[in-house]
Scaffold this motif. Structure first.
Motif, PDB file in Angstrom:
ATOM      1  N   SER A   1      65.186 -62.569  29.156  1.00 58.34           N
ATOM      2  CA  SER A   1      64.330 -61.405  29.436  1.00 58.34           C
ATOM      3  C   SER A   1      63.158 -61.310  28.473  1.00 58.34           C
ATOM      4  CB  SER A   1      65.160 -60.118  29.355  1.00 58.34           C
ATOM      5  OG  SER A   1      66.168 -60.097  30.345  1.00 58.34           O
ATOM      6  N   LEU A   2      63.308 -61.879  27.261  1.00 60.62           N
ATOM      7  CA  LEU A   2      62.206 -61.868  26.290  1.00 60.62           C
ATOM      8  C   LEU A   2      61.630 -63.267  26.091  1.00 60.62           C
ATOM      9  CD1 LEU A   2      63.618 -59.477  23.525  1.00 60.62           C
ATOM     10  CD2 LEU A   2      62.341 -58.909  25.610  1.00 60.62           C
ATOM     11  N   GLY A   3      61.941 -64.190  26.973  1.00 60.06           N
ATOM     12  CA  GLY A   3      61.442 -65.557  26.857  1.00 60.06           C
ATOM     13  C   GLY A   3      60.184 -65.794  27.666  1.00 60.06           C
ATOM     14  N   ASP A   4      59.480 -66.903  27.353  1.00 56.46           N
ATOM     15  CA  ASP A   4      58.285 -67.217  28.128  1.00 56.46           C
ATOM     16  C   ASP A   4      58.578 -68.182  29.279  1.00 56.46           C
ATOM     17  OD1 ASP A   4      58.551 -69.702  26.924  1.00 56.46           O
ATOM     18  OD2 ASP A   4      56.738 -69.556  25.708  1.00 56.46           O
ATOM     19  N   GLY A   5      59.818 -68.692  29.349  1.00 59.41           N
ATOM     20  CA  GLY A   5      60.195 -69.547  30.465  1.00 59.41           C
ATOM     21  C   GLY A   5      59.530 -70.899  30.479  1.00 59.41           C
ATOM     22  N   ASN A   6      58.908 -71.280  29.362  1.00 61.23           N
ATOM     23  CA  ASN A   6      58.171 -72.542  29.306  1.00 61.23           C
ATOM     24  C   ASN A   6      58.657 -73.336  28.099  1.00 61.23           C
ATOM     25  OD1 ASN A   6      56.321 -74.635  29.154  1.00 61.23           O
ATOM     26  ND2 ASN A   6      54.554 -73.354  29.647  1.00 61.23           N
ATOM     27  N   THR A   7      59.367 -74.415  28.338  1.00 57.65           N
ATOM     28  CA  THR A   7      59.914 -75.219  27.239  1.00 57.65           C
ATOM     29  C   THR A   7      58.856 -76.086  26.570  1.00 57.65           C
ATOM     30  OG1 THR A   7      60.551 -76.978  28.789  1.00 57.65           O
ATOM     31  CG2 THR A   7      62.199 -75.287  28.293  1.00 57.65           C
ATOM     32  N   GLU A   8      57.630 -76.062  27.067  1.00 53.61           N
ATOM     33  CA  GLU A   8      56.553 -76.864  26.478  1.00 53.61           C
ATOM     34  C   GLU A   8      55.736 -76.087  25.451  1.00 53.61           C
ATOM     35  OE1 GLU A   8      56.220 -80.119  27.152  1.00 53.61           O
ATOM     36  OE2 GLU A   8      57.979 -79.911  28.451  1.00 53.61           O
ATOM     37  N   THR A   9      55.853 -74.762  25.434  1.00 50.64           N
ATOM     38  CA  THR A   9      54.986 -73.967  24.548  1.00 50.64           C
ATOM     39  C   THR A   9      55.667 -73.560  23.254  1.00 50.64           C
ATOM     40  OG1 THR A   9      55.622 -71.954  25.733  1.00 50.64           O
ATOM     41  CG2 THR A   9      53.593 -73.060  26.447  1.00 50.64           C
ATOM     42  N   SER A  10      56.902 -73.081  23.330  1.00 49.13           N
ATOM     43  CA  SER A  10      57.581 -72.602  22.126  1.00 49.13           C
ATOM     44  C   SER A  10      58.944 -73.260  22.024  1.00 49.13           C
ATOM     45  CB  SER A  10      57.679 -71.071  22.157  1.00 49.13           C
ATOM     46  OG  SER A  10      56.393 -70.482  22.197  1.00 49.13           O
ATOM     47  N   SER A  11      59.999 -72.490  22.252  1.00 47.92           N
ATOM     48  CA  SER A  11      61.347 -73.052  22.169  1.00 47.92           C
ATOM     49  C   SER A  11      61.611 -74.004  23.335  1.00 47.92           C
ATOM     50  CB  SER A  11      62.376 -71.919  22.191  1.00 47.92           C
ATOM     51  OG  SER A  11      63.681 -72.420  22.313  1.00 47.92           O
ATOM     52  N   LYS A  12      62.427 -74.998  23.077  1.00 42.63           N
ATOM     53  CA  LYS A  12      62.844 -75.915  24.139  1.00 42.63           C
ATOM     54  C   LYS A  12      63.997 -75.340  24.958  1.00 42.63           C
ATOM     55  CE  LYS A  12      61.368 -80.174  21.818  1.00 42.63           C
ATOM     56  NZ  LYS A  12      61.797 -81.488  21.273  1.00 42.63           N
TER      57      LYS A  12
ATOM     58  N   THR B   1      66.820 -70.105  27.482  1.00 39.69           N
ATOM     59  CA  THR B   1      67.154 -68.728  27.139  1.00 39.69           C
ATOM     60  C   THR B   1      66.810 -68.517  25.667  1.00 39.69           C
ATOM     61  OG1 THR B   1      69.452 -69.364  26.679  1.00 39.69           O
ATOM     62  CG2 THR B   1      68.955 -68.508  28.877  1.00 39.69           C
ATOM     63  N   SER B   2      65.788 -67.711  25.436  1.00 43.40           N
ATOM     64  CA  SER B   2      65.265 -67.515  24.086  1.00 43.40           C
ATOM     65  C   SER B   2      64.491 -66.209  24.060  1.00 43.40           C
ATOM     66  CB  SER B   2      64.341 -68.694  23.719  1.00 43.40           C
ATOM     67  OG  SER B   2      63.782 -68.524  22.438  1.00 43.40           O
ATOM     68  N   VAL B   3      64.117 -65.765  22.863  1.00 41.81           N
ATOM     69  CA  VAL B   3      63.250 -64.586  22.725  1.00 41.81           C
ATOM     70  C   VAL B   3      61.832 -65.033  22.357  1.00 41.81           C
ATOM     71  CG1 VAL B   3      65.162 -63.064  22.130  1.00 41.81           C
ATOM     72  CG2 VAL B   3      63.927 -64.238  20.297  1.00 41.81           C
ATOM     73  N   ASP B   4      61.460 -66.254  22.761  1.00 39.79           N
ATOM     74  CA  ASP B   4      60.187 -66.854  22.351  1.00 39.79           C
ATOM     75  C   ASP B   4      58.987 -66.392  23.158  1.00 39.79           C
ATOM     76  OD1 ASP B   4      60.788 -68.087  24.744  1.00 39.79           O
ATOM     77  OD2 ASP B   4      60.251 -70.104  24.074  1.00 39.79           O
ATOM     78  N   GLY B   5      59.156 -65.382  24.018  1.00 41.67           N
ATOM     79  CA  GLY B   5      58.021 -64.881  24.785  1.00 41.67           C
ATOM     80  C   GLY B   5      57.201 -63.836  24.053  1.00 41.67           C
ATOM     81  N   VAL B   6      57.671 -63.393  22.901  1.00 43.10           N
ATOM     82  CA  VAL B   6      56.929 -62.408  22.107  1.00 43.10           C
ATOM     83  C   VAL B   6      55.671 -63.077  21.544  1.00 43.10           C
ATOM     84  CG1 VAL B   6      57.023 -60.852  20.119  1.00 43.10           C
ATOM     85  CG2 VAL B   6      59.056 -61.198  21.548  1.00 43.10           C
ATOM     86  N   ARG B   7      54.562 -62.363  21.521  1.00 42.69           N
ATOM     87  CA  ARG B   7      53.303 -62.884  20.998  1.00 42.69           C
ATOM     88  C   ARG B   7      52.624 -61.854  20.090  1.00 42.69           C
ATOM     89  NH1 ARG B   7      55.268 -66.682  23.130  1.00 42.69           N
ATOM     90  NH2 ARG B   7      54.367 -68.130  24.649  1.00 42.69           N
ATOM     91  N   LEU B   8      51.950 -62.371  19.063  1.00 37.75           N
ATOM     92  CA  LEU B   8      50.969 -61.576  18.323  1.00 37.75           C
ATOM     93  C   LEU B   8      49.616 -61.890  18.939  1.00 37.75           C
ATOM     94  CD1 LEU B   8      51.970 -62.115  14.569  1.00 37.75           C
ATOM     95  CD2 LEU B   8      52.377 -60.091  15.987  1.00 37.75           C
ATOM     96  N   VAL B   9      48.826 -60.871  19.240  1.00 38.33           N
ATOM     97  CA  VAL B   9      47.537 -61.083  19.889  1.00 38.33           C
ATOM     98  C   VAL B   9      46.441 -60.369  19.104  1.00 38.33           C
ATOM     99  CG1 VAL B   9      46.184 -60.841  22.004  1.00 38.33           C
ATOM    100  CG2 VAL B   9      48.639 -61.278  22.153  1.00 38.33           C
ATOM    101  N   ASP B  10      45.451 -61.134  18.671  1.00 40.98           N
ATOM    102  CA  ASP B  10      44.276 -60.586  18.007  1.00 40.98           C
ATOM    103  C   ASP B  10      43.177 -60.486  19.057  1.00 40.98           C
ATOM    104  OD1 ASP B  10      41.985 -60.042  16.594  1.00 40.98           O
ATOM    105  OD2 ASP B  10      42.276 -61.617  15.082  1.00 40.98           O
TER     106      ASP B  10
END
Length: 206
Positions: free
Chosen positions: A118-129, A132-141
């Motif tokens: 639910s908090l993942g980006d669904g893309n194993t090429e961008t962050s976590s491989k 199921t991960s919480v790697d969809g969180v982003r800091l945005v400037d």
């Protein structure tokens, strides 16, 4: 960001073996890189919008954030059919890294939920491989038009808590901590984008 959205990006990949975050994603427009189909209209600031009035302090886990930090925003959401509420704390800068700290709890006192992706980006090429991960969180400037990707380990695991192997646990509440490369020292406010909960604007960086 989903492919084919028409917003070109450039990404620098963290060096192999590095546990410190180095990945950054540069955007041509300050758009939500996680959920473009999410809530529309102006994003409320961390101190405005539904469910964000004077959130009650939540006990902080050891090492996640300063015990002097007060929550800056709350948002309701749901994981599948399980209703939850997320409480966001200031971004905490420590040397060359920065961390996002989020407390998520079931809205029902007797409720429970699973994070899964639910908090993942669904893309194993961008962050976590991991899928199921919480790697969809982003800091945005939004001024520099730059989104920061979560740090990953040499074997492609998100430098996050819960870790990639623990998102399937059934729980009534959970602390989510995601580590990033620290933004420039002069940056004192930043946007935080969280899948399911949208973009929190003007979050303090301390």
């Amino acid at each position: 960001m989903a492919a084919g959205c028409g917003v070109p990006t450039t990404t620098t990949t963290p060096e192999a073996g590095a546990s410190q975050p180095t990945g950054e994603q540069t955007l041509v427009a300050p758009v939500d890189p996680i959920d473009p189909s999410g809530p529309t209209g102006p994003a409320p600031s961390a101190s405005e919008g539904p469910g964000t009035t004077s959130p009650a302090p939540v006990p902080l886990p050891s090492g996640s954030a300063s015990t002097g930090d007060q929550p800056v925003a709350t948002r309701p959401g749901s994981f599948d059919k399980d209703k939850v509420v997320a409480t966001l704390y200031p971004v905490r800068r420590t040397g060359q890294t920065a961390s996002v700290n989020l407390y998520i709890a079931a809205q029902d006192p007797d409720g429970s939920f699973m994070l899964l992706n639910s908090l993942g980006d669904g893309n194993t090429e961008t962050s976590s491989k991991a899928l199921t991960s919480v790697d969809g969180v982003r800091l945005v400037d939004p001024v520099a038009k730059k989104a920061y990707l979560p740090a990953v380990t040499a074997d492609g695991q998100c430098v996050c808590s819960p870790d990639d192997g623990a998102t399937g646990e059934v729980r009534s509440s959970v602390w989510v901590t995601v580590t990033f490369a620290a933004p420039p020292a002069e940056l004192t406010m930043i946007n935080v984008t969280v899948p399911t909960f949208g973009t929190f604007t003007d979050v303090p960086v301390r």
